[in-house]
Design an enzyme around this catalytic site. Sequence first.
Site, short mmCIF file in Angstrom:
data_model
loop_
_atom_site.label_atom_id
_atom_site.label_comp_id
_atom_site.label_asym_id
_atom_site.label_seq_id
_atom_site.Cartn_x
_atom_site.Cartn_y
_atom_site.Cartn_z
N ASP A 1 27.95 -6.09 18.81
CA ASP A 1 28.70 -7.27 19.24
C ASP A 1 28.78 -8.37 18.20
O ASP A 1 28.46 -9.54 18.47
CB ASP A 1 28.11 -7.82 20.55
CG ASP A 1 29.21 -8.42 21.43
OD1 ASP A 1 30.29 -7.82 21.50
OD2 ASP A 1 28.98 -9.47 22.05
N SER B 1 24.98 -5.86 8.80
CA SER B 1 25.54 -4.89 7.86
C SER B 1 24.76 -4.85 6.56
O SER B 1 25.16 -5.38 5.54
CB SER B 1 27.01 -5.23 7.57
OG SER B 1 27.59 -4.26 6.72
N HIS C 1 26.57 -10.88 25.59
CA HIS C 1 26.48 -10.67 24.15
C HIS C 1 25.21 -9.92 23.74
O HIS C 1 25.25 -9.09 22.83
CB HIS C 1 26.54 -11.99 23.40
CG HIS C 1 26.28 -11.84 21.93
ND1 HIS C 1 27.07 -11.07 21.12
CD2 HIS C 1 25.29 -12.30 21.14
CE1 HIS C 1 26.60 -11.08 19.88
NE2 HIS C 1 25.52 -11.82 19.88
#
Length: 348
Positions: free
Chosen positions: A182, A166, A312
């Site tokens: 994920d 992010s 993942h």
Amino acid sequence: MDDLRQKIFKPPGAPASSSSTSAAAAEKGEPQSTGASQYAPLPWTNYFEENVSISVGDTQFSVYASGLSANQGAGGPVFVFHHGAGHSGRTFGLVSKHVYESDPARATAVVAPDMRAHGGTAGANQEDLSLGRLVDDFVALVTTMFPANGSGSAKAPRNLVLVGHSMGGAVDQGVLGLVLIDIVEGSAIDSLPSIPAFIAARPASFGSIESAIRWHVDANHIQNTESARLSVPSLIKPAATADGAPCWTWRTDLLPSQKFWHGWYAGLSSTFVSAPTAKLLILAGTDRLDKDLLIAQMQGKFQLELLPAAGHTIQEDLPAVVGDALISFCKRNQPLDISEIRRRNQAS
């Protein structure tokens, strides 16, 4: 580190069988092979056009890219991929190739750097993997490569789609979309106490690059053999055993970064939800959602894509599916070109 904690809490599943691996390879048109050749490394040149070195501060960043040199002035979007701890830019190799080659005009560009202390990136202070340092690295790297996206630039910025961590709110201009793959704050923080044991349980070294690739596939850490053959070689480095025999060890020592782990994830959900841009969260299952994300998703604050067939490392396991999701997300949120609309209306 997001990859490690998910492997611990991922529901148990058997490693991909040789028959399923062969079927997947046949579907993708890969040559069938057996033995060591099945796990032979693949060159990055099959997936990216170039690997450039970008100097930022005290570090030389290794950056894989396609469409960068030829399309520096083009108006297409730029997908900037940020890998997780212990990986490298090559983890996005198959996705990058799919996204780039899906644009017949080749106006799209893809950029996948090796971040600090990973892959081919080198320099001072490689042990500092604090969130602040990683954000500074990422912003400096993006604005060095795309100056128009820096603060105060008078030029029109490129439309950036940031895929990975992010970091979107830290780049001043031109962020078209933010994508997380994920990674969810709540489950990540809950799993942190178990990460050291997981790291300790991994092989300390490998006898060859092929054996390292095979271990990742057999352990089901990467379900896609082709992607493992591309990405795993960048995760290890040559070394020697105590008796002098050649071997390969992990390139990135993750345990010294333990003091930074909590800071990587604290506040991630709220930062993602509040980012002033379009957002996409790609997960392997709804059990990954924490409370904040579940509420925000019900309120329509971000797009959710579920890919339960993957592990993942979704971008490696299902690169075409992830690539299509990124392309669709980008098209859906592309700003309107009023001049082009007027031109088409006048032509009709």
